[in-house]
Design an enzyme around this catalytic site. Structure first.
Site, PDB file in Angstrom:
ATOM      1  N   CYS A 156       0.517  -0.854  -0.090  1.00 60.80           N
ATOM      2  CA  CYS A 156      -0.025   0.009   0.100  1.00 60.80           C
ATOM      3  C   CYS A 156       0.959   1.094   0.049  1.00 60.80           C
ATOM      4  CB  CYS A 156      -0.994  -0.086   0.681  1.00 60.80           C
ATOM      5  SG  CYS A 156      -1.995  -1.178   1.027  1.00 60.80           S
TER       6      CYS A 156
HETATM    7  N1  CO8 Z   1     -19.916  -9.226   8.223  1.00 64.36           N
HETATM    8  C1  CO8 Z   1     -20.121  -9.662   9.621  1.00 64.36           C
HETATM    9  N2  CO8 Z   1     -19.623 -10.293  10.684  1.00 64.36           N
HETATM   10  C2  CO8 Z   1     -17.796 -10.225  10.254  1.00 64.36           C
HETATM   11  C3  CO8 Z   1     -18.135 -10.166   8.974  1.00 64.36           C
HETATM   12  C4  CO8 Z   1     -18.285  -9.648   8.169  1.00 64.36           C
HETATM   13  N3  CO8 Z   1     -18.500  -9.466   6.872  1.00 64.36           N
HETATM   14  N4  CO8 Z   1     -15.906 -10.143   8.931  1.00 64.36           N
HETATM   15  C5  CO8 Z   1     -16.195 -10.453  10.694  1.00 64.36           C
HETATM   16  N5  CO8 Z   1     -16.632 -10.335  11.130  1.00 64.36           N
HETATM   17  C6  CO8 Z   1     -17.476 -11.096  12.391  1.00 64.36           C
HETATM   18  C7  CO8 Z   1     -15.472 -11.040  13.081  1.00 64.36           C
HETATM   19  O1  CO8 Z   1     -15.906 -12.700  12.874  1.00 64.36           O
HETATM   20  C8  CO8 Z   1     -15.866 -10.809  14.265  1.00 64.36           C
HETATM   21  O2  CO8 Z   1     -16.596 -11.968  15.209  1.00 64.36           O
HETATM   22  P1  CO8 Z   1     -16.330 -12.293  16.581  1.00 64.36           P
HETATM   23  O3  CO8 Z   1     -15.666 -11.011  17.869  1.00 64.36           O
HETATM   24  O4  CO8 Z   1     -17.407 -13.148  17.317  1.00 64.36           O
HETATM   25  O5  CO8 Z   1     -15.192 -13.058  16.312  1.00 64.36           O
HETATM   26  C9  CO8 Z   1     -16.719  -9.384  14.404  1.00 64.36           C
HETATM   27  O6  CO8 Z   1     -17.006  -9.752  13.763  1.00 64.36           O
HETATM   28  C10 CO8 Z   1     -15.311  -8.548  15.201  1.00 64.36           C
HETATM   29  O7  CO8 Z   1     -14.095  -8.899  13.752  1.00 64.36           O
HETATM   30  P2  CO8 Z   1     -12.917  -8.153  13.622  1.00 64.36           P
HETATM   31  O8  CO8 Z   1     -13.143  -8.272  15.366  1.00 64.36           O
HETATM   32  O9  CO8 Z   1     -11.944  -8.432  12.585  1.00 64.36           O
HETATM   33  O10 CO8 Z   1     -13.609  -6.536  13.421  1.00 64.36           O
HETATM   34  P3  CO8 Z   1     -12.559  -5.429  13.078  1.00 64.36           P
HETATM   35  O11 CO8 Z   1     -13.408  -3.971  13.616  1.00 64.36           O
HETATM   36  O12 CO8 Z   1     -11.203  -5.200  13.736  1.00 64.36           O
HETATM   37  O13 CO8 Z   1     -13.057  -5.310  11.787  1.00 64.36           O
HETATM   38  C11 CO8 Z   1     -11.210  -5.023   9.584  1.00 64.36           C
HETATM   39  C12 CO8 Z   1     -11.699  -5.594  11.209  1.00 64.36           C
HETATM   40  C13 CO8 Z   1     -12.299  -3.763   8.557  1.00 64.36           C
HETATM   41  C14 CO8 Z   1     -10.545  -5.374   9.024  1.00 64.36           C
HETATM   42  C15 CO8 Z   1     -10.368  -3.685  10.421  1.00 64.36           C
HETATM   43  O14 CO8 Z   1      -9.271  -4.403  12.149  1.00 64.36           O
HETATM   44  C16 CO8 Z   1      -8.912  -2.556   9.743  1.00 64.36           C
HETATM   45  O15 CO8 Z   1      -9.953  -2.393   8.709  1.00 64.36           O
HETATM   46  N6  CO8 Z   1      -8.174  -3.308   9.919  1.00 64.36           N
HETATM   47  C17 CO8 Z   1      -6.765  -2.494   9.227  1.00 64.36           C
HETATM   48  C18 CO8 Z   1      -6.448  -3.361   8.590  1.00 64.36           C
HETATM   49  C19 CO8 Z   1      -5.846  -2.376   7.793  1.00 64.36           C
HETATM   50  O16 CO8 Z   1      -5.164  -1.051   7.929  1.00 64.36           O
HETATM   51  N7  CO8 Z   1      -4.723  -3.078   6.596  1.00 64.36           N
HETATM   52  C20 CO8 Z   1      -4.362  -2.740   5.527  1.00 64.36           C
HETATM   53  C21 CO8 Z   1      -3.936  -3.685   4.818  1.00 64.36           C
HETATM   54  S1  CO8 Z   1      -3.885  -2.854   2.882  1.00 64.36           S
HETATM   55  C22 CO8 Z   1      -2.519  -3.158   2.558  1.00 64.36           C
HETATM   56  O17 CO8 Z   1      -1.288  -3.370   3.189  1.00 64.36           O
HETATM   57  C23 CO8 Z   1      -2.262  -3.488   1.407  1.00 64.36           C
HETATM   58  C24 CO8 Z   1      -1.603  -5.320   0.811  1.00 64.36           C
HETATM   59  C25 CO8 Z   1      -1.744  -5.214  -0.231  1.00 64.36           C
HETATM   60  C26 CO8 Z   1      -3.258  -5.355  -1.140  1.00 64.36           C
HETATM   61  C27 CO8 Z   1      -3.722  -5.826  -1.324  1.00 64.36           C
HETATM   62  C28 CO8 Z   1      -4.304  -6.571  -2.412  1.00 64.36           C
HETATM   63  C29 CO8 Z   1      -5.984  -7.576  -2.213  1.00 64.36           C
END
Ligand code: CO8
Length: 374
Positions: A156
């Site tokens: 990214c």
């Molecule tokens: N619908 C409903 N519930 C869901 C879903 C969904 N789609 N997904 C997860 N849940 C559930 C989980 O199972 C979990 O349930 P439980 O509490 O029972 O275990 C609950 O919801 C909470 O899940 P999370 O803890 O995972 O939720 P978060 O609030 O942490 O949100 C995010 C998840 C959105 C992923 C968040 O953590 C985030 O955005 N973090 C930052 C990530 C980031 O910035 N990453 C950078 C990546 S990009 C990059 O570096 C480039 C890589 C290369 C590119 C790749 C191209 C493809």
């Protein structure tokens, strides 16, 4: 020493859009099909059922409402769940070069530059559709640019790292006018069958023209004041696909770790301080205070994450106009995210106003670029 200016920017947006509603509907249809297929194992407790996704969760967790993609029919088909593209012949333009070309033409027009005036092309992206020949060299030829070209990948942060390279090359005289292009086909790389990440990414291409101040004739000009990069190794965002794949015993099987994987919570927690500390230190090194900053063009991964970074840097909640957000329309477009915000929300800055282009992501990697409107 000569100054480097950013004189043009452009965004190519694929026309196909997937809304959260469509995405969740297809994911849940896939989950239902899989759970029916493996009903017995699930009932015996030998296999976990696939849990349903929800629109409410996606918007609340990420701020994402739509994403643009190069092909939606394959992604939304519960029996396919990935983009379906026609394989191009070796003498046809590659998809990355085609998308990059469209963004590049917009940026060149804005910079008031002819392609032949470009003496370096950098394609900076987080995924490449082939190893070689470099997409940048293909693009250089398609455009009719001169000089030399190379590809680079810092996930990214690729665009910010490319700006730093271009700035150094212009200052040292290696090149006069550099085109940076970020074609991101994230839809080919994300795992659409995993509800934890199926909503995160979209496709786009962005482009920037950077040049020696002496040659600039564009209406909108931004001087690069300074760039700062850091990297810190982490496995929390990872992809294990690569050229050794067929050499491994399980190599050609459909394996989860061949697509995008992340520990989203850990990334959130670890990257926010890394980014905000870097920005604050970088401003101080340049004798600037947060009060001197009119705009933050941040990497677009997660809205709450950006809100926290903005608040830490400015010492207060940023106004919407100070920190543009395009996640709702584009989702995470990897290296292109901060450049989309810069391209769409920079013309209104007044002379002398200062902003930062800041990208962060896998590696971990962070790149910050301080610019001043001329
Ligand atoms: N619908 C409903 N519930 C869901 C879903 C969904 N789609 N997904 C997860 N849940 C559930 C989980 O199972 C979990 O349930 P439980 O509490 O029972 O275990 C609950 O919801 C909470 O899940 P999370 O803890 O995972 O939720 P978060 O609030 O942490 O949100 C995010 C998840 C959105 C992923 C968040 O953590 C985030 O955005 N973090 C930052 C990530 C980031 O910035 N990453 C950078 C990546 S990009 C990059 O570096 C480039 C890589 C290369 C590119 C790749 C191209 C493809």
């Amino acid at each position: 020493m000569s100054k480097t200016l950013i004189t043009g920017s452009g965004v190519f947006t694929p026309s196909e859009i997937i809304t959260n509603e469509e995405l969740v509907k297809s994911f849940n249809a896939y989950a239902k099909l899989q759970n029916e297929k493996y009903k017995e194992e699930i009932e015996k407790g030998e296999r976990a059922p696939i849990l349903y996704s929800s629109e409410e969760f996606i918007v609340k967790a990420s701020g994402i409402k739509n994403r643009h993609v190069v092909n939606k029919s394959g992604i939304l088909d519960p029996n396919i769940m990935h983009p379906v593209l026609e394989k191009r012949k070796d003498d046809e333009l590659s998809l990355m070069a085609e998308m990059g070309l469209k963004a590049a033409k917009i940026a060149l027009k804005k910079a008031n530059k002819q392609a032949k005036e470009i003496d370096c092309v950098i394609v900076a992206a987080s995924n490449f559709e082939r190893a070689y020949p470099a997409i940048s060299i293909e693009l250089q030829q398609a455009l009719g640019a001169g000089g030399f070209a190379f590809d680079m990948n810092v996930a990214c942060s690729s665009a910010a790292f490319a700006i730093q390279q271009a700035n150094d090359m212009i200052k040292s005289g290696t090149a006069k006018t550099i085109l940076i292009v970020n074609p991101e086909i994230c839809s080919g790389h994300v795992e659409w069958r995993d509800r934890d990440c199926h909503f995160i990414f979209g496709d786009v291409a962005t482009a920037l023209v950077l040049e020696n101040a002496q040659n600039a004739t564009a209406k909108q000009q931004f001087e690069i004041i300074d760039c700062k990069l850091i990297t810190k190794f982490s496995n929390n965002i990872r992809n294990n696909n690569g050229f050794l794949r067929r050499s491994y015993p399980e190599g050609m099987k459909d394996q989860r770790d061949m697509q995008f994987m992340q520990e989203g919570r850990k990334v959130f927690k670890e990257v926010v301080p890394l980014v905000s500390d870097l920005i604050i230190e970088h401003l101080a090194k340049n004798n600037l205070t947060p009060n001197d900053i009119s705009r933050l063009w941040l990497h677009q991964a997660n809205k709450s994450m950006n809100d926290m970074i903005g608040k830490k840097v400015l010492g207060r909640k940023p106004e919407k106009t100070e920190q543009p957000n395009i996640l709702d329309e584009y989702a995470n477009t990897s290296s292109a995210g901060s450049i989309i915000t810069f391209s769409k929300y920079s013309d209104d800055l007044a002379k002398g106003e200062i902003g930062i282009i800041c990208a962060f992501g896998a590696g971990y990697s962070v790149g910050n670029v301080i610019v001043k409107k001329l």
